[in-house]
Design an enzyme around this catalytic site. Structure first.
Site, mmCIF file in Angstrom:
data_model
loop_
_atom_site.group_PDB
_atom_site.id
_atom_site.type_symbol
_atom_site.label_atom_id
_atom_site.label_comp_id
_atom_site.label_asym_id
_atom_site.label_seq_id
_atom_site.Cartn_x
_atom_site.Cartn_y
_atom_site.Cartn_z
ATOM 1 N N PHE A 179 -86.749 -21.880 -1.968
ATOM 2 C CA PHE A 179 -87.965 -21.737 -2.760
ATOM 3 C C PHE A 179 -88.977 -20.988 -1.906
ATOM 4 O O PHE A 179 -89.337 -21.429 -0.815
ATOM 5 C CB PHE A 179 -88.486 -23.112 -3.158
ATOM 6 C CG PHE A 179 -87.496 -23.932 -3.931
ATOM 7 C CD1 PHE A 179 -87.508 -23.921 -5.320
ATOM 8 C CD2 PHE A 179 -86.516 -24.669 -3.280
ATOM 9 C CE1 PHE A 179 -86.569 -24.661 -6.042
ATOM 10 C CE2 PHE A 179 -85.585 -25.406 -3.987
ATOM 11 C CZ PHE A 179 -85.613 -25.405 -5.375
ATOM 12 N N GLU A 180 -89.465 -19.861 -2.419
ATOM 13 C CA GLU A 180 -90.218 -18.949 -1.555
ATOM 14 C C GLU A 180 -91.514 -19.550 -1.011
ATOM 15 O O GLU A 180 -92.042 -19.081 -0.004
ATOM 16 C CB GLU A 180 -90.524 -17.650 -2.301
ATOM 17 C CG GLU A 180 -91.267 -17.878 -3.598
ATOM 18 C CD GLU A 180 -91.195 -16.645 -4.506
ATOM 19 O OE1 GLU A 180 -91.504 -15.550 -4.029
ATOM 20 O OE2 GLU A 180 -90.817 -16.806 -5.690
ATOM 21 N N CYS A 181 -92.030 -20.594 -1.635
ATOM 22 C CA CYS A 181 -93.240 -21.221 -1.111
ATOM 23 C C CYS A 181 -92.999 -21.803 0.279
ATOM 24 O O CYS A 181 -93.947 -22.097 1.006
ATOM 25 C CB CYS A 181 -93.740 -22.301 -2.061
ATOM 26 S SG CYS A 181 -92.587 -23.666 -2.305
ATOM 27 N N GLY A 225 -92.394 -13.096 -5.663
ATOM 28 C CA GLY A 225 -91.249 -12.789 -4.811
ATOM 29 C C GLY A 225 -90.135 -12.043 -5.534
ATOM 30 O O GLY A 225 -89.106 -11.761 -4.934
ATOM 31 N N ASN A 261 -94.455 -11.005 -2.366
ATOM 32 C CA ASN A 261 -94.666 -12.141 -1.451
ATOM 33 C C ASN A 261 -94.190 -11.819 -0.034
ATOM 34 O O ASN A 261 -94.828 -12.211 0.941
ATOM 35 C CB ASN A 261 -93.923 -13.379 -1.974
ATOM 36 C CG ASN A 261 -94.761 -14.164 -2.974
ATOM 37 O OD1 ASN A 261 -95.978 -14.024 -3.025
ATOM 38 N ND2 ASN A 261 -94.095 -14.988 -3.780
#
Lengths: 260, 305, 305, 260
Positions: A56-58, A136, B106
């Protein structure tokens, strides 16, 4: 908006989740996107890919789905019990290292080579619609071993050429990705509310691979903004099994993501 | 000598001047410094450059209130509810005024902040090749690998004037503990010229120093420490409160029109003096519902010798 | 399916073949995987490339034992006692054989590993400009800032075949907690194709997952988990044991001559079967003296929701 | 090897620690090197620079000296009570960001422009002596606001030109640092067992600024491998005060670093 088919009622979102889940292979590292992919990861883990790992990119990595519905990937149940809680760049680095086999993204517009627009509809200077942007998704599309595009199938969204490439598919087709220097393998499928599109291995054109129960190939073509090629092997999408549905509804009992 | 502990109004007043660049929402959907953003709006800051990977409605509020002239972000929207209406109005119709948008992904935003904190001019990557984010952008320079000639994107360093970082606990000097997904909190703080720490709890130096690996960044970077319980609501803070999903949904509906947003702004920010007023306006028992139902303590760690 | 937990002999046998590049000593003067290095020597590995910022006598031992044909490091010596005698003999007199030396600084080595973990071909820096580390080195490329023409050094990425990382505790899959100064442990592990975790304690999955921010790197990278208490001796492991300064001093004296080193090697490594034998050879009560005299527990952290 | 001077006995190492400590200004970020700098940081903190912050490249930051003698910077007493325990690259990044005002390094050879060799004596291909290498010293010399060189003063170590530049001083003098692109300010002083050398602001030549008690300027020149300029203001080094000595001996009671 439920569809009757065989003995089971299910929504198109549930079909999409099941189809996406089946694309996850056991042991794979999967970059899990927002919304339906959150559920697809959970289904795959419970069904056929117990050793898949979710990124999960967070800044999270999990080898078990979170125990409850996630509205966002940073929700507390996704953090507790993660196998790694870290900085975003570490996960993105693994993506660029080619350690991530599969990613899943959404989109507002897609074209016949799987290029996705989530940035500007109309001109960049004066857009008709300003969409949220890449997040993302462009990174997943650029770098993942392969990726899935999960979208609403409407003619205005399925355009011959997207207004803006946010997340690169096969560009202009053929060996475009290699020419521009993209390391990832590109889109493996577009999973829509009407069917599943795969890509011609040579030309990289999108091809209708399956149509969902209750939808004809013709209807899919009518909702597609270019002359959609139909695979000689086109077939009806295998609907979600009872088991798949049970898992989806366990995680999304109120249908927040699956009953729009 | 005035210490670093101050009210939100003081911190924003002193360290977020008109025209500065400010990093917020570094932890993505959690630990979003909404209380700080609301104070920026109340103090009617103008011409800010907002920097953050995604902002989950905080940037939308600042844009709608007319505080921002530029956004450097990967995504601006409402994660659980949909598009960001003020962002749309600004980009599509220059309402309330023109907004420059510097599009990132991101990954590239985190590389830009990493480069900033490392003091490197840029970091090369292969993401975004072939996309429309590259042409004409000041954030990226097309380049190639010296050996192979393979294309590269050089992501230019970003060094925000100030980062506003929400954390679970801090001492009075800004030595802070933060846990949960970190997003670009560390890179962003290190890249910034100053850091405002917004803490759920202000605790003793001894407590923080008992676990130096949990410390987010050097307190030498910290210019202000604001003690603001519930400062991240409606976003979640692990161990303190969950996400108020309904609040995002209500904002989404309210902000569909400029008029609706103006009213929301008045009710939730402008007519309210500070965070205490904001919390008082929440439905009775909302805060209780968001509190953890179960403790999940980390296993003990011994720094003894 | 064989799990990841195995003996040191198995882990080195399977994952550190002749000719491979191996990162060790990533946490600088602490958490040095001496037990792993000694097993590499016992298994008579040859032509290894040793990678690490500084190594505080571990690389000296591997070089003296003839295991290494190349060293990529910023510093090779004995931090508290002086020069590294085997390193000197290899560089000055090709004893026991020729050694290629790829000189780095601590910063460039960490940038090279960071680049490796990010999948970036290089990261630019301004360190080392004008020094004699640059000419003729494969690790660095001289370049310049596109805008200003100012000189830059592009530090090329390093991706070791395997990293050997000592940690305080790990579960059976390689989800590991590590605390204290981290050096390049994280960058090095992420840059490497595989990681061998050497743990003071093997603990439950639940214990590790109770604190995911403390986890060093993804267990997907981990190929082997070796339970080896005191595996870092004579280097320190926070919370478990201190540094055995005298041991470094004794090694320094013993290794002054090739003959002295051969004898040391025989006594402490070759004539001993494993770590248990090594520990038994230490003076009585040495381990007790190195144990912490006081616990210093980290403040509790709550991941509840 | 103690020297009698005024009423106090002290070693040359103790003089060096005191001189180095006095170069640390209050509130500065200091990159603390191994051995004597560890003690100099402690003395400065207790004497005149209570707000100085120490950075240790292994990944630590402290605003209080460790409570006991450090043999290496990763020793457990340096970790417990640190204000930050992190990855090396974060501290190096602060150095390159120009956030670090002062660094301290040692050396095996130095030349008249403050260039330091800790790598190869003789040729690189077949060195007479292989030294340990840079560690972080070359980074401190490249990037710190200013730095101190702390060394044994012997004619064979103070060479007209070092065999190999590991840590850059002023190169060939004048504006050499600017020309090669080094951002840091270069060496501020060479603190030796015989005296202290500073640098001509224009030519960047080393100049004898002070000779330690019991040492004549002549002796310093004899131990220097080039014709050493002597400052018109040359004077005897102020010896360590009782207070400074008390602090040094509190931290190094057995003289591990200060009684060689």
């Amino acid at each position: 908006m439920r569809t009757e088919s065989s003995n089971t009622q299910y929504t198109m979102q549930e079909v999409m989740v099941a189809v996406a889940a089946r694309q996850i292979r056991d042991g794979e590292m999967v970059f899990v996107g927002m919304r339906l992919p959150l559920l697809a990861f959970a289904v795959a883990k419970r069904m056929h890919a117990p050793r898949a790992v979710g990124l999960f990119e967070c800044g999270l990595m999990r080898d078990e789905p979170a125990p409850e519905l996630l509205y966002t990937m940073s929700d507390p149940p996704n953090i507790a019990g993660a196998i790694w809680s870290t900085r975003m760049i570490n996960l993105m680095g693994m993506l660029q290292q080619r350690a991530v086999q599969l990613g899943m993204i959404g989109g507002a517009e897609v074209d016949g080579f799987g290029n996705v627009n989530t940035s500007y509809i109309g001109s960049r200077q004066r857009p008709t619609v300003k969409l949220p942007g890449s997040g993302g998704a462009a990174d997943i599309a650029s770098l993942a071993g392969r990726f899935l595009i999960i979208m609403q199938h409407e003619r205005r969204r399925f355009k011959e050429r997207v207004d803006y490439i946010t997340s690169p598919g096969f560009g202009e087709g053929g060996d475009w990705r290699r020419r521009v220097g993209l390391p990832g393998g590109g889109p493996a499928a577009i999973i829509t509310t009407l069917g599943t599109l795969s890509f011609d291995p040579e030309t990289k054109e999108a091809i209708l691979a399956s149509h969902h129960p209750g939808v004809t190939p013709d209807e899919v073509c009518r909702q597609t903004g270019w002359p959609l090629r139909i695979s000689p092997a086109v077939h009806e999408t295998t609907p979600p099994t009872e088991e798949e549905l049970a898992i989806i509804r366990h995680y999304d009992p109120k249908g927040f993501w699956t009953r729009p | 000598m005035m210490g670093k502990v101050m009210t939100m109004a003081q911190a924003i007043g002193r360290f977020v001047p008109d025209g500065c660049s400010v990093l917020m929402g570094a932890a993505l959907e959690s630990l979003i410094p909404f209380a700080a953003g609301h104070e920026i709006i109340r103090q009617r800051r103008r011409n800010l450059t907002l920097i953050g990977p995604i902002s989950d409605i905080l940037f939308d509020q600042l844009i709608g209130a007319g505080c921002a002239s530029r956004v450097t972000a990967a995504w601006v929207g409402n994660v659980s509810a949909g598009l960001a209406h003020n962002y749309r109005r600004a980009a599509e119709a220059n309402t309330p005024h023109r907004l420059d948008i510097e599009d990132h992904s991101n990954f590239t935003l985190s590389l830009a902040l990493l480069a900033g904190g490392l003091g490197a001019p840029f970091i090369p990557t292969k993401t975004l090749l072939g996309t429309d984010l590259l042409p004409g952008s000041q954030s990226f320079q097309l380049s190639s690998e010296p050996d192979t000639g393979a294309p590269l994107v050089n992501v230019q360093a970003i060094t925000p004037d100030v980062a506003i970082l929400q954390v679970q606990r801090s001492d009075r000097e800004g030595n802070a503990h933060c846990w949960g997904n970190l997003g670009v909190s560390e890179e962003g703080g290190l890249a910034s010229r100053g850091v405002i720490i917004v803490a759920e709890e202000v605790v003793s130096r001894e407590m923080i120093l008992s676990d130096p690996n949990r410390v987010l960044l050097p307190s030498a970077k910290v210019v202000a420490v604001v003690h603001e319980p519930w400062g991240a609501h409606p976003s979640p803070v692990q161990g303190f409160y969950g996400r108020d999903h309904g609040f995002y949904e209500q904002y989404h509906l309210a902000s569909r029109t400029s008029e609706g947003f103006e009213q929301w702004l008045k009710g939730w920010i402008l007519d309210i003096e500070d965070r205490t007023g904001y919390l008082a306006r929440l439905p009775k028992d909302r805060l209780n519902q968001l509190k953890p139902s179960q403790r999940r303590l980390a296993a003990p760690v011994d720094y003894g010798y």
